[in-house]
Design an enzyme around this catalytic site. Structure first.
Site, PDB file in Angstrom:
ATOM      1  N   PHE A  91       0.331  -1.263   0.354  1.00 50.59           N
ATOM      2  CA  PHE A  91      -0.014   0.607   0.212  1.00 50.59           C
ATOM      3  C   PHE A  91       0.566   1.412  -0.040  1.00 50.59           C
ATOM      4  O   PHE A  91       2.262   0.741   0.493  1.00 50.59           O
ATOM      5  CB  PHE A  91      -0.478   0.171   1.380  1.00 50.59           C
ATOM      6  CG  PHE A  91      -0.372  -0.325   2.189  1.00 50.59           C
ATOM      7  CD1 PHE A  91       0.281   0.888   2.832  1.00 50.59           C
ATOM      8  CD2 PHE A  91      -0.547  -1.660   2.791  1.00 50.59           C
ATOM      9  CE1 PHE A  91       0.881   0.447   4.575  1.00 50.59           C
ATOM     10  CE2 PHE A  91       0.241  -1.832   4.116  1.00 50.59           C
ATOM     11  CZ  PHE A  91       1.341  -0.424   5.064  1.00 50.59           C
ATOM     12  N   ASP A 296       3.262  -3.559 -16.534  1.00 52.31           N
ATOM     13  CA  ASP A 296       2.356  -3.212 -16.409  1.00 52.31           C
ATOM     14  C   ASP A 296       0.963  -2.061 -16.708  1.00 52.31           C
ATOM     15  O   ASP A 296       0.680  -1.062 -15.641  1.00 52.31           O
ATOM     16  CB  ASP A 296       1.733  -3.447 -14.316  1.00 52.31           C
ATOM     17  CG  ASP A 296       0.126  -3.108 -14.427  1.00 52.31           C
ATOM     18  OD1 ASP A 296      -0.722  -4.053 -14.821  1.00 52.31           O
ATOM     19  OD2 ASP A 296      -0.289  -3.393 -12.658  1.00 52.31           O
TER      20      ASP A 296
END
Length: 429
Positions: A91, A296
């Protein structure tokens, strides 16, 4: 800079490509205004809020950090702020550097979730996550800048520059009078943070705080907007009113990414799209020259500011391609909506050409505000959705070249970087 190609640490293994069943995907897709099914620009991220079991709602970062003692050197230099994003491998939170009050982004990477192929050997730091290694060894105006890295038994702390504009109107930071964050906090948490702030102001160790209070080096209040008003006199020297500071890590800030920017603008003019896309192409071209593939590329992994200056983020899936022989992959990395036909069919593929397909999906999304294919079946064998906005012949030529179904017929990154549409020239010139 020296080549990074020889510093990979066991670049084998991730999960093999599944045999994709795509028939179930279309019925669940949202329906657009024309009655056709539309996939979201990017699939929804990991849920932001979780329940701690006591009825209290916590962000992902709060859940993992509220009882975690942070690395001493890190906490001596930074104060944590709001959550910026979360995913399967970690995160991201904002933080303020104490020495100059500069705000940065810190990605907490779970050590035990870094895959076997996701490590690299750094001559100074030893074995570190590939994402940390790549950012530490690249430098480009359109790639988020590496600042520092720390580690403990549970996390790597990747400190990066913070870039972008909060695009969402629901962002609490856009409402200066928004006090609902403190009002919605559990009372024990408000008291704990108020006590921690008072202790810090008085130079106390906090040894007299209650058991519900977390230590000041593991769950601190943000030092941005609330620090100046957290303590005030109430009339006498012996009576102090402590205003609860903003609850660190309990607030989810908007991520300032291109996904939110596209939603905010609906669509861009072709010249605006070119300005945005050209920056992305330049940094991917730079990475390619270094033998690095991001793997990505998508709207959520690009942060953008009010001047449409973009920076590529999240190198968690990056790989170093051996040169000159290259490499064929048989495992999937990235996001399904951006996956090339050869990946969707379960074939071995080259990361470079698959990256071009992802860039094509991204360009279509920037231009038209939606994804080009309803489902993987259409991406494999069907045409992309006919745009409802006219584009120049040069733009469509580049788009079609990047979205060629066969990878050998697809443009290379050099082709894209040198294309007339990128340079603003006419094909007939």
């Amino acid at each position: 800079m020296t080549s990074v190609a020889d510093n990979t640490f066991d670049p084998s293994s991730a999960q093999r490509l599944p045999q994709l069943s795509t028939s179930h995907l279309t019925p669940g897709a949202p329906v657009g205004p024309d009655g056709l099914h539309r996939s979201p620009l990017t699939p929804p991220p990991t849920p932001i809020i979780s329940d701690n079991g006591n009825g209290e709602k916590l962000t992902v970062s709060a859940k993992h950090l509220q009882h975690h003692t942070l690395q001493p050197e890190f906490i001596s230099e930074y104060t944590l702020g709001d959550e910026l994003g979360s995913g399967g491998f970690g995160f991201v939170v904002s933080a303020t550097r104490k020495s100059d009050h500069k705000e940065v982004a810190v990605k907490f990477i779970f050590r035990d979730k870094v895959p076997v192929h996701g490590w690299a050997k750094d001559p100074e730091l030893g074995v570190i996550p590939m994402e940390v290694y790549v950012l530490r060894n690249v430098q480009h105006p359109n790639i988020i800048s590496f600042m520092n890295v720390y580690q403990d038994f549970k996390f790597f702390y990747l400190v990066m520059e913070l870039h972008g504009t909060p695009w969402s109107t629901s962002n609490p930071l856009l409402n200066k009078n928004n006090n609902s964050n403190a009002n919605n906090m559990p009372t024990s948490m408000i008291e704990a943070m108020a006590a921690a702030t008072l202790n810090q102001r008085n130079g106390m160790t906090g040894s007299n705080s209650t058991s519900s209070s977390t230590s000041s080096n593991s769950f601190t209040s943000s030092s941005t907007s609330s620090s100046s008003s957290s303590l005030s006199h109430s009339g006498s020297d012996n009576e102090l009113y402590v205003e609860p500071p903003k609850p660190a890590l309990l607030v989810r800030r908007t991520s300032c990414d291109l996904f939110e920017c596209i939603e905010h603008h609906s669509k861009f003019s072709e010249s605006q799209a070119r300005m945005i896309f050209k920056q992305i192409v330049e940094c991917v071209d730079y990475l390619n020259s270094r033998g690095i593939c991001h793997r990505d590329i998508k709207d959520e992994n690009i942060v953008i500011d009010n001047d449409f200056r973009v920076k590529l983020i999240d190198f968690g899936s990056a790989v170093i391609i051996p040169r000159p022989q290259g490499k064929l992959f048989d495992r999937f990395y990235g996001t399904i909506n951006y996956a090339s036909p050869e990946i969707l069919k379960g074939e071995k593929y080259r990361a470079e050409s698959a990256e071009i397909w992802s860039l094509g999906i991204l360009l279509y999304t920037i231009l038209y505000g939606e994804v080009p294919f309803n489902d993987p079946v259409q991406a494999i064998s069907g045409p992309y959705i006919s745009p409802r906005v006219r584009s120049s012949p040069e733009c469509l030529h580049l788009l079609n070249w990047m979205l060629a179904k066969a990878p050998e017929r697809r443009a290379t990154i050099e082709d894209v970087a040198n294309h007339p549409w990128i340079s603003g020239l006419s094909l007939s010139a």
